[in-house]
Design an enzyme around this catalytic site. Structure first.
Site, PDB file in Angstrom:
ATOM      1  N   ALA A  77       0.851  -1.075   0.127  1.00 28.35           N
ATOM      2  CA  ALA A  77       0.010   0.040   0.125  1.00 28.35           C
ATOM      3  C   ALA A  77       0.769   1.423  -0.068  1.00 28.35           C
ATOM      4  O   ALA A  77       0.321   2.477  -0.559  1.00 28.35           O
ATOM      5  CB  ALA A  77      -0.851  -0.020   1.183  1.00 28.35           C
ATOM      6  N   TYR A  78       2.025   1.387   0.783  1.00 26.59           N
ATOM      7  CA  TYR A  78       3.062   2.206   0.605  1.00 26.59           C
ATOM      8  C   TYR A  78       3.274   2.751  -0.669  1.00 26.59           C
ATOM      9  O   TYR A  78       3.146   3.917  -1.176  1.00 26.59           O
ATOM     10  CB  TYR A  78       4.082   2.174   1.677  1.00 26.59           C
ATOM     11  N   THR A  79       3.902   1.724  -1.612  1.00 23.64           N
ATOM     12  CA  THR A  79       4.276   1.848  -2.844  1.00 23.64           C
ATOM     13  C   THR A  79       3.212   2.300  -3.548  1.00 23.64           C
ATOM     14  O   THR A  79       3.312   3.303  -4.392  1.00 23.64           O
ATOM     15  CB  THR A  79       4.920   0.508  -3.558  1.00 23.64           C
TER      16      THR A  79
END
Length: 331
Positions: free
Chosen positions: A146-148
């Site tokens: 999710a961060y990417t």
């Protein structure tokens, strides 16, 4: 645009994420150059932090009206983000996507001329090695986590809001470290002290790193000279073996790095199962390691910074050896 704008007036800069690791050091950098830094803060604790560093706190959230705080500012640096490498949450999307859209739209409406979005090499990660990466590499079809995904989407949102009179540039540092570190170094020392640290396949792959002073210098150059709509990788220059760098970092704190090594395939399998369980449980299950975490630390991730060198005149201002020496505890 560093300490003065084109009219010779002192720079007034609006900054988000000012109480974070990079944000605190950006305040130090720009205040030392004679700029006025207006820092968005969500708490009195954050206000006290930025005030002590010489910034002017402006109370609010990323989605609050920002016109008053941005009034008279010529520049914006958006460093605030939800950097969780775990399960995808609505809060992370709100902060990284809605927050970025609102901050940059507000800056354009306020007449701010130049803005930098603090991005990351993570926008390109899918779990495979990232070798000598250049800025024109495509975003991954299957982001590591999710961060990417949200950082990549947010970078595109920010750059898409550029227009006449409003230049937007993305800066992509990798693996921030150095003095005043409240992120990587405390986590590494805690893991090593607790005996919870092991190398993946020996840790003998290369990594790019970015000392905090080099990050600040690069961001300032991006703000001053960056081409609107472009992204720039920032690093310490030559990559180093991941194991050697982490070993040297721990040594500055008097900690001997472990010899323990585990197979990468095994940890990847655990991460894949853990991510699946986190998803089906709606985040109630917290995996011991995630694919997002592994993508940043289990394979080679090296950056080519020739674009920043050529277009921004970027050069690392501090070497890895001097940065490590700064961290050694006195006595």
């Amino acid at each position: 645009m560093t300490h003065a704008d084109v009219n010779g007036e002192a720079l007034r800069l609006f900054l988000t994420g000012g109480s974070g690791y990079l944000g605190r050091n950006l305040i130090r950098h720009f205040v030392a150059q004679g700029a006025t830094v207006v820092a968005l803060v969500r708490s009195e604790r954050a206000a006290a932090v930025v005030r002590a560093l010489g910034a002017v706190p402006f109370a609010g959230d990323l989605l609050d009206p920002l016109a008053e705080g941005m009034a008279g500012c010529q520049a914006l640096i958006h460093a605030a983000a939800d950097t969780s490498h775990g399960y995808a949450t609505a809060a992370q999307r709100r902060i990284n996507l809605d927050g970025t859209r609102h901050v940059f739209a507000s800056a354009r409406a306020a007449g701010i001329a130049r803005a930098v979005y603090i991005s990351s090499e993570s926008v390109l990660l899918d779990g495979s090695p990232l070798v000598d990466a250049r800025e024109d590499m495509p975003f991954p079809d299957h982001p590591a986590g999710a961060y990417t995904r949200t950082k990549g989407e947010a970078e595109r949102i920010a750059l898409a809001l550029a227009g006449p009179g409003f230049a937007v540039i993305a800066a992509r540092p990798r693996f921030l470290w150095g003095r005043d570190d409240t992120t990587a170094l405390p986590q590494l020392t805690a893991a090593a002290a607790a005996g919870k640290m092991a190398w993946l396949d020996g840790g003998r792959y290369l990594t790019s790193t970015t000392h905090i002073a080099n990050a600040c210098a690069g961001v300032a150059l991006a703000l001053e000279r960056g081409r609107s709509g472009e992204a720039y990788f920032l690093s310490d220059g030559e990559p180093q073996e991941f194991r050697r760098f982490i070993t040297d970092l721990l040594a500055t704190q008097g900690i001997v790095a472990p010899d323990k090594s585990v197979p990468r395939w095994l940890v990847r399998a655990i991460a894949s199962v853990g991510d699946l369980l986190a998803t089906v449980s709606g985040g109630r299950f917290t995996p011991p390691v995630t694919r997002q975490q592994l993508a940043t630390m289990s394979v080679e991730v090296t950056l080519n910074i020739s674009k920043a060198r050529m277009e921004l005149g970027y050069r690392p201002v501090i070497s890895r050896s001097v940065g490590l020496a700064e961290l050694v505890a006195p006595g």
